[in-house]
Motif scaffolding. Structure first.
Motif, mmCIF file in Angstrom:
data_model
loop_
_atom_site.group_PDB
_atom_site.id
_atom_site.type_symbol
_atom_site.label_atom_id
_atom_site.label_comp_id
_atom_site.label_asym_id
_atom_site.label_seq_id
_atom_site.Cartn_x
_atom_site.Cartn_y
_atom_site.Cartn_z
ATOM 1 N N GLU A 50 72.290 -7.978 58.357
ATOM 2 C CA GLU A 50 73.386 -7.699 59.279
ATOM 3 C C GLU A 50 74.054 -6.424 58.791
ATOM 4 O O GLU A 50 74.237 -6.249 57.583
ATOM 5 C CB GLU A 50 74.366 -8.880 59.273
ATOM 6 C CG GLU A 50 73.785 -10.072 60.057
ATOM 7 C CD GLU A 50 74.380 -11.410 59.638
ATOM 8 O OE1 GLU A 50 73.645 -12.403 59.667
ATOM 9 O OE2 GLU A 50 75.574 -11.409 59.245
ATOM 10 N N GLY A 51 74.286 -5.502 59.734
ATOM 11 C CA GLY A 51 74.884 -4.225 59.309
ATOM 12 C C GLY A 51 73.789 -3.196 59.082
ATOM 13 O O GLY A 51 72.597 -3.503 59.128
ATOM 14 N N ASP A 52 74.231 -1.991 58.785
ATOM 15 C CA ASP A 52 73.292 -0.861 58.708
ATOM 16 C C ASP A 52 72.912 -0.549 57.265
ATOM 17 O O ASP A 52 73.664 -0.850 56.331
ATOM 18 C CB ASP A 52 73.944 0.385 59.345
ATOM 19 C CG ASP A 52 74.249 0.122 60.837
ATOM 20 O OD1 ASP A 52 75.004 0.894 61.437
ATOM 21 O OD2 ASP A 52 73.726 -0.901 61.347
ATOM 22 N N SER A 53 71.715 0.067 57.105
ATOM 23 C CA SER A 53 71.235 0.465 55.775
ATOM 24 C C SER A 53 70.734 1.900 55.816
ATOM 25 O O SER A 53 70.420 2.425 56.887
ATOM 26 C CB SER A 53 70.071 -0.437 55.323
ATOM 27 O OG SER A 53 70.499 -1.782 55.223
ATOM 28 N N VAL A 54 70.665 2.487 54.629
ATOM 29 C CA VAL A 54 70.024 3.799 54.467
ATOM 30 C C VAL A 54 69.017 3.640 53.346
ATOM 31 O O VAL A 54 69.322 3.057 52.297
ATOM 32 C CB VAL A 54 71.074 4.877 54.096
ATOM 33 C CG1 VAL A 54 70.369 6.138 53.603
ATOM 34 C CG2 VAL A 54 71.963 5.186 55.287
ATOM 35 N N ILE A 55 67.789 4.097 53.602
ATOM 36 C CA ILE A 55 66.756 3.984 52.558
ATOM 37 C C ILE A 55 66.334 5.387 52.140
ATOM 38 O O ILE A 55 65.782 6.152 52.952
ATOM 39 C CB ILE A 55 65.560 3.166 53.078
ATOM 40 C CG1 ILE A 55 66.049 1.747 53.384
ATOM 41 C CG2 ILE A 55 64.424 3.137 52.049
ATOM 42 C CD1 ILE A 55 65.116 0.939 54.224
ATOM 43 N N ASN A 56 66.616 5.719 50.892
ATOM 44 C CA ASN A 56 66.236 7.025 50.364
ATOM 45 C C ASN A 56 64.793 6.988 49.843
ATOM 46 O O ASN A 56 64.125 5.962 49.909
ATOM 47 C CB ASN A 56 67.200 7.384 49.216
ATOM 48 C CG ASN A 56 68.629 7.505 49.736
ATOM 49 O OD1 ASN A 56 68.923 8.347 50.582
ATOM 50 N ND2 ASN A 56 69.517 6.620 49.279
ATOM 51 N N ASN A 57 64.326 8.130 49.344
ATOM 52 C CA ASN A 57 62.938 8.220 48.822
ATOM 53 C C ASN A 57 61.903 7.853 49.881
ATOM 54 O O ASN A 57 60.905 7.199 49.572
ATOM 55 C CB ASN A 57 62.730 7.270 47.621
ATOM 56 C CG ASN A 57 63.566 7.677 46.426
ATOM 57 O OD1 ASN A 57 64.092 8.794 46.399
ATOM 58 N ND2 ASN A 57 63.707 6.791 45.474
ATOM 59 N N VAL A 58 62.175 8.273 51.122
ATOM 60 C CA VAL A 58 61.231 7.901 52.183
ATOM 61 C C VAL A 58 59.871 8.557 51.955
ATOM 62 O O VAL A 58 58.850 8.113 52.492
ATOM 63 C CB VAL A 58 61.813 8.276 53.572
ATOM 64 C CG1 VAL A 58 61.784 9.763 53.808
ATOM 65 C CG2 VAL A 58 61.074 7.553 54.682
ATOM 66 N N MET A 113 69.241 17.897 52.702
ATOM 67 C CA MET A 113 69.305 16.497 52.227
ATOM 68 C C MET A 113 67.871 15.940 52.231
ATOM 69 O O MET A 113 67.165 16.047 53.229
ATOM 70 C CB MET A 113 70.204 15.709 53.211
ATOM 71 C CG MET A 113 70.153 14.188 53.025
ATOM 72 S SD MET A 113 71.312 13.318 54.107
ATOM 73 C CE MET A 113 70.663 13.637 55.743
ATOM 74 N N PRO A 114 67.446 15.341 51.117
ATOM 75 C CA PRO A 114 66.088 14.765 51.122
ATOM 76 C C PRO A 114 65.979 13.712 52.233
ATOM 77 O O PRO A 114 66.957 13.058 52.576
ATOM 78 C CB PRO A 114 65.982 14.085 49.754
ATOM 79 C CG PRO A 114 67.103 14.606 48.935
ATOM 80 C CD PRO A 114 68.165 15.076 49.878
ATOM 81 N N GLN A 115 64.803 13.540 52.777
ATOM 82 C CA GLN A 115 64.657 12.661 53.932
ATOM 83 C C GLN A 115 64.950 11.213 53.553
ATOM 84 O O GLN A 115 64.687 10.772 52.433
ATOM 85 C CB GLN A 115 63.235 12.777 54.476
ATOM 86 C CG GLN A 115 63.024 14.124 55.171
ATOM 87 C CD GLN A 115 61.824 14.112 56.093
ATOM 88 O OE1 GLN A 115 60.893 13.339 55.875
ATOM 89 N NE2 GLN A 115 61.847 14.930 57.122
ATOM 90 N N ARG A 116 65.545 10.530 54.529
ATOM 91 C CA ARG A 116 65.844 9.105 54.333
ATOM 92 C C ARG A 116 65.746 8.414 55.692
ATOM 93 O O ARG A 116 65.656 9.080 56.731
ATOM 94 C CB ARG A 116 67.242 8.949 53.751
ATOM 95 C CG ARG A 116 68.321 9.559 54.627
ATOM 96 C CD ARG A 116 69.651 9.612 53.930
ATOM 97 N NE ARG A 116 70.732 9.650 54.918
ATOM 98 C CZ ARG A 116 72.008 9.493 54.596
ATOM 99 N NH1 ARG A 116 72.352 9.262 53.344
ATOM 100 N NH2 ARG A 116 72.942 9.529 55.524
ATOM 101 N N LEU A 117 65.713 7.092 55.685
ATOM 102 C CA LEU A 117 65.659 6.340 56.934
ATOM 103 C C LEU A 117 66.978 5.616 57.132
ATOM 104 O O LEU A 117 67.472 4.959 56.213
ATOM 105 C CB LEU A 117 64.521 5.309 56.903
ATOM 106 C CG LEU A 117 63.088 5.851 56.856
ATOM 107 C CD1 LEU A 117 62.084 4.699 56.799
ATOM 108 C CD2 LEU A 117 62.795 6.760 58.047
ATOM 109 N N ALA A 118 67.558 5.771 58.321
ATOM 110 C CA ALA A 118 68.759 5.003 58.689
ATOM 111 C C ALA A 118 68.265 3.811 59.513
ATOM 112 O O ALA A 118 67.563 4.003 60.513
ATOM 113 C CB ALA A 118 69.707 5.864 59.514
ATOM 114 N N VAL A 119 68.594 2.588 59.064
ATOM 115 C CA VAL A 119 68.034 1.385 59.691
ATOM 116 C C VAL A 119 69.157 0.469 60.170
ATOM 117 O O VAL A 119 70.077 0.153 59.395
ATOM 118 C CB VAL A 119 67.161 0.600 58.684
ATOM 119 C CG1 VAL A 119 66.519 -0.614 59.363
ATOM 120 C CG2 VAL A 119 66.078 1.504 58.092
ATOM 121 N N LYS A 120 69.108 0.054 61.414
ATOM 122 C CA LYS A 120 70.117 -0.876 61.934
ATOM 123 C C LYS A 120 69.650 -2.310 61.711
ATOM 124 O O LYS A 120 68.472 -2.647 61.968
ATOM 125 C CB LYS A 120 70.306 -0.645 63.456
ATOM 126 C CG LYS A 120 71.190 0.552 63.759
ATOM 127 C CD LYS A 120 71.893 0.430 65.133
ATOM 128 C CE LYS A 120 72.928 1.545 65.294
ATOM 129 N NZ LYS A 120 73.852 1.659 64.116
#
Ligand code: EPZ
Length: 431
Positions: free
Chosen positions: A397-405, A1-8
């Motif tokens: 509020e809530g979680d995010s995922v940012i692709n194309n890190v 899986m290409p790298q991504r950031l999981a952000v709370k």
């Protein structure tokens, strides 16, 4: 899986606190690497950020006989002894805009260079007419063969009086460096004044160049002979864009935050604007501080208009993070992006998170706040908007995922580690 950031999401609290140390600036380090082609002896560069673009630029230099090697965690040694005329690697040069900066020194040193249209962030058309016109004015022949430009000056470059019809950072740097080896005097008028330019000129002068006026709109360069660093290292400037990004993160999400190893003077306008908005921000020698900010709700920040402008105006590279700040401030503001015609497209993704932003035209949006943001999956479009998404995800509020890190990695060293060190919940996922 290409790298991504999981952000709370952290809102509405302001849990971040501590100290962040700013790395060397991408847009200072890459120009010092390009300058190495002007040198006869080995060049050392210190405070180099560990980012993708430095690796890419080093590989492009390798392709024209300039050997770049690591001399420590943030130090490079560059041996330009075998620098040769030739073509810049197309695939690598199409990754970064800074590849174009190497064309000036290489043309001046070897009399010939070929290269593709440079790559980098898709924030507008980003033409290179100022470079090609400048090379022609200095006596070079310019031919485009398909997607490749071939520039030749077999008898060497000659000094010229060049007026930039538009202020350009990399065109100023490229032609300033080409002029260092041209015969005679070159005058650059309506030149860019970004701090990285006088910083570079100072180092070139210490190595034998004769450059006057760098940091003002008129730069005069007396051409001479290849430079020698005589062992004195080039020290990359602290990254004013990273420092500014963390100041905005602190204003939104920190009770107290100390930003170390920066040059507050390079961020004077951002500091003034955050102060005017009500953020408790101060600055000292190499530090910017935000203190006792935790109890203050973001909605108590006053909204204010932002107009990007060449230095010392508001940096276009801070426009996206500042727009996120405005989504949480009280009131209505215009963000006017005067430099690039494609640098506001990311705002649609902020609207998708709940922001109230309307685009008037490609250069202008209206932002109304405060509006709560909700976490979601995002695709970073470029370096600076990618970081703005991280900021928006932390404010949400809530979680995010940012692709194309990988875009973010181009310009920020260890971003998730720096954020985690001050309390953010950001995790890198994927291989
Ligand atoms: C540099 O890009 C920076 N990149 C950019 O940072 C920064 O946003 C920009 O300067 C403005 O500060 C590097 O230094 C590697 P310009 P540059 O030439 O030099 C037009 C980042 O995120 N123009 O100053 O490419 C151009 O289209 C990057 O680190 C021409 O018309 O920007 C723009 O409208 C993004 N013809 C304006 O000038 C030309 O030949 C200013 O661009 C050259 C530029």
């Amino acid at each position: 899986m290409p790298q991504r950031l999981a952000v709370k999401g952290l809102a509405p609290r302001k849990p971040l606190e501590g100290t962040v140390r700013i790395s060397g600036a991408k847009n200072s380090a890459l120009k010092a690497l390009a300058a190495s082609a002007l040198f006869r002896d080995t060049l050392r560069i210190e405070n180099v950020p560990a980012i993708e673009d430095v690796t890419t630029m080093s590989a492009i230099l390798g392709g024209v006989g300039v050997a770049v090697s690591s001399a420590g965690p943030h130090e490079l040694e560059i041996d330009p002894g075998n620098v040769e005329a030739g073509g810049l690697n197309t695939e690598l040069s199409e990754r970064i805009r800074a590849s174009i900066v190497l064309t000036g020194p290489l043309l001046a040193r070897t009399g010939s260079v070929s290269f593709p249209h440079p790559g980098g962030d898709v924030i507008g058309a980003r033409p290179i007419d100022l470079f090609l016109d400048g090379f022609r004015a200095m006596g070079a022949g310019v031919v485009s063969r398909g997607a490749i430009y071939e520039v030749n000056a077999p008898a060497g470059l000659v000094g010229a009086d060049i007026f930039f019809r538009i202020v350009s950072v990399t065109a100023t740097e490229t032609l300033m460096m080409a002029a260092v080896l041209a015969k005679g005097t070159t005058i650059l008028r309506n030149a860019a004044m970004e701090p990285e330019i006088p910083h570079l000129a100072g180092f070139l002068n210490a190595s034998g160049a004769d450059i006057k006026g760098a940091g003002t709109p008129t730069i005069t360069i007396k051409g001479g002979f290849p430079l020698r660093s005589k062992g004195a290292p080039f020290t990359v400037l602290p990254d004013r864009i990273e420092a500014g990004s963390f100041a905005i993160i602190g204003a939104l999400l920190a009770d107290s935050l100390t930003i170390k190893n920066c040059v507050p003077e390079h961020l004077a306008i951002l500091i003034e604007m955050l102060k005017a908005s009500g953020v408790p921000i101060t600055s000292a020698k190499d530090t910017i501080s935000i203190m006792d900010n935790g109890k203050r709700a973001n909605r108590s920040s006053r909204s204010l208009d932002v107009r990007t402008h060449e230095y010392p105006g508001f940096a276009t590279d801070l426009q996206a993070p500042m727009t996120v700040f405005l989504t949480q401030a009280s009131g209505e503001a215009t963000v006017f992006e005067t430099i690039f015609e494609g640098r506001l497209n990311y705002t649609q993704d902020l609207v998708g998170m709940g922001a109230d932003i309307t685009m008037g035209n490609p250069h202008e949006v209206r932002v109304r706040g405060p509006r709560p943001l909700s976490g979601r999956e995002l695709h970073g479009p470029d370096i600076r908007a990618g970081l703005a998404y991280v900021i928006a995800a932390m404010v949400a509020e809530g979680d995010s995922v940012i692709n194309n890190v990988h875009y973010i990695d181009r310009g920020y060293e260890r971003i998730e580690e720096k954020l985690a060190e001050i309390g953010a919940k950001v995790e890198r996922q994927g291989t």
